[in-house]
Enzyme design. Structure first.
Site, PDB file in Angstrom:
ATOM      1  N   SER A  91       0.802  -1.224   0.000  1.00 35.71           N
ATOM      2  CA  SER A  91       0.000   0.000   0.000  1.00 35.71           C
ATOM      3  C   SER A  91       0.834   1.272   0.000  1.00 35.71           C
ATOM      4  O   SER A  91       0.276   2.374  -0.042  1.00 35.71           O
ATOM      5  CB  SER A  91      -0.909   0.002   1.224  1.00 35.71           C
ATOM      6  OG  SER A  91      -0.163   0.178   2.408  1.00 35.71           O
ATOM      7  N   ARG A 239      -4.310   9.813 -11.211  1.00 32.41           N
ATOM      8  CA  ARG A 239      -5.217  10.042 -10.073  1.00 32.41           C
ATOM      9  C   ARG A 239      -4.426  10.487  -8.843  1.00 32.41           C
ATOM     10  O   ARG A 239      -3.397   9.923  -8.502  1.00 32.41           O
ATOM     11  CB  ARG A 239      -5.971   8.754  -9.769  1.00 32.41           C
ATOM     12  CG  ARG A 239      -6.925   8.821  -8.573  1.00 32.41           C
ATOM     13  CD  ARG A 239      -6.356   8.145  -7.352  1.00 32.41           C
ATOM     14  NE  ARG A 239      -7.348   8.029  -6.273  1.00 32.41           N
ATOM     15  CZ  ARG A 239      -7.044   7.696  -5.027  1.00 32.41           C
ATOM     16  NH1 ARG A 239      -5.792   7.446  -4.697  1.00 32.41           N
ATOM     17  NH2 ARG A 239      -7.973   7.608  -4.110  1.00 32.41           N
ATOM     18  N   GLY A 241      -4.879  11.041  -4.790  1.00 30.68           N
ATOM     19  CA  GLY A 241      -5.779  10.763  -3.669  1.00 30.68           C
ATOM     20  C   GLY A 241      -5.743  11.874  -2.637  1.00 30.68           C
ATOM     21  O   GLY A 241      -5.284  12.986  -2.890  1.00 30.68           O
ATOM     22  N   THR A 262      -6.566   7.315   6.365  1.00 27.61           N
ATOM     23  CA  THR A 262      -6.353   6.238   5.405  1.00 27.61           C
ATOM     24  C   THR A 262      -7.746   5.844   4.901  1.00 27.61           C
ATOM     25  O   THR A 262      -8.742   6.138   5.546  1.00 27.61           O
ATOM     26  CB  THR A 262      -5.660   5.007   6.040  1.00 27.61           C
ATOM     27  OG1 THR A 262      -6.488   4.499   7.101  1.00 27.61           O
ATOM     28  CG2 THR A 262      -4.306   5.351   6.626  1.00 27.61           C
ATOM     29  N   GLY A 263      -7.804   5.185   3.760  1.00 30.21           N
ATOM     30  CA  GLY A 263      -9.104   4.770   3.231  1.00 30.21           C
ATOM     31  C   GLY A 263      -9.440   5.494   1.943  1.00 30.21           C
ATOM     32  O   GLY A 263      -8.560   6.064   1.291  1.00 30.21           O
TER      33      GLY A 263
END
Ligand code: GLY
Length: 361
Positions: A91, A239, A241, A262-263
């Site tokens: 991640s 993209r 985030g 986070t998420g």
């Protein structure tokens, strides 16, 4: 859904502070500064470190640096560097899951409480430590955000090598995602042949939003934060985030506290929730209440049916982690029940339950 208890508590704080200030200033109350002064009185509160669950080694490293007199920003960045370079964490950094074209693109931001400065990089390729580059943007430029090729050029200028960050493990997951994406293209998933010698099974690959966030208070009572990620797995190239966006992926105010997330980044970007959390703490919320307030804001802003479950609730998760300048910590998530995050103080590191809006099945 509203939270009457929290709202009435907030109303109480606002009203009682407003009465006192209106009396002394004779004008509009400056609630914000007044509550921040409560934290100032308690400084210094360090060492305190918080970190998302995937930062087991990061929090130990950050605590070690702070306990030996290091600055909070130096500590949190050195902590998350251990995760960025870990090929087994899919991640973040090296080993992170790539975009739709199989290219690892990383996002990171830092914020330094004492100077109220921030730095970030987005969509950076080939650089294993985006958080270090974000810190350099803060320290060695007059900018806040650098993106894509410009961010990589800046990193190279400062001596960072350009490396292949795609591990075999991440590449294989990307291939599985690509091959199972559609039965309207010519990629075929690996399969056992059926009795006719043909056949493939459509098996959607789970898409994840992994990230690491770490905030800390050092021995001088100064606060800093970092968030770093490879972002949404198999995202559209380019993209960005929430992680590298100041106020979304993190926010830090030396007089009040810090928060990070986070998420699902898109949901957070539309609510600037880390900034919201710090402002809620400024008004008197505990870190946990402030995180839940942000979760509720996101739930309230989730109006599209494609993002809702059958009961109109968000069908995704976002997690928040916060500390205040008095050294209190707390976290919250939209969906939970057994989620935890990491915290550390002079006695060592420990797990803290994440509060939640909705209980996961
Ligand atoms: N929260 C990480 C991302 O959405 O990229």
């Amino acid at each position: 859904m509203s939270h009457p208890e929290r709202n009435s508590r907030r109303d109480f704080i606002l009203k009682s502070t407003a009465v006192g200030l209106a009396a002394t200033l004779g004008g509009a109350p400056r609630v914000v500064g007044a509550v921040a002064d409560q934290f100032k009185a308690k400084k210094p509160a360090g060492p305190v470190v918080i970190c998302s669950r995937n930062g087991e080694r990061a929090i130990v490293k950050a605590l070690e640096i702070i306990q030996s007199g290091g600055d909070a920003l130096e500590a949190v960045v050195a902590g998350v560097n251990l995760v960025e370079e870990d090929p087994n964490d899919t991640s973040v950094g090296y080993g992170g899951l790539p975009n739709a074209l199989g290219v690892v693109q990383l996002d990171s931001a830092v914020m330094h409480g004492p100077t109220a400065r921030a730095g970030s990089v987005a969509c950076i390729e080939g650089i294993m430590y985006p958080s270090k580059v974000a810190k350099l943007v803060l320290e060695r430029t007059d900018h806040v955000n650098l993106v894509a090729q410009g961010a990589q050029d800046f990193a190279v200028m400062h001596g960072f090598p350009v490396e292949d960050l795609l591990t075999d493990r991440a590449r294989e997951r990307w291939v599985r995602w690509r091959e199972n994406l559609s039965n309207q293209d010519d990629y075929l998933p690996a399969h056992e042949a059926d009795e006719k010698g043909i056949g493939s099974v459509y098996q959607p690959e789970a898409r994840t939003w992994g990230t690491i966030h770490c905030s800390a208070i050092d021995l001088a009572g100064n606060i800093s934060s970092v968030t770093t990620t490879s972002g949404l797995a198999f995202k559209i190239p380019g993209r960005v985030g929430d992680s590298p966006i100041i106020g979304a992926g993190l926010y830090c105010d030396n007089e009040v506290g810090a928060a990070g997330s986070t998420g699902r980044g898109e949901a957070n970007l539309e609510s600037l929730a880390s900034f919201l959390i710090v402002e809620r703490m400024r008004e008197g919320d505990s870190p946990q209440d402030a995180c839940l307030f942000a979760c509720q804001r996101i739930a309230d802003h989730t109006k599209l049916a494609r993002l809702q479950d059958e009961n109109g609730r968000p069908d995704f998760n976002v997690k928040f982690y916060a500390l205040n300048a008095a050294g209190e910590v707390g976290g919250g998530e939209i969906w939970g029940g057994n989620g935890t995050f990491r915290a550390a103080n002079s006695e060592g590191s420990y797990l803290v339950d994440l509060a939640y809006l909705y209980k996961s099945e």
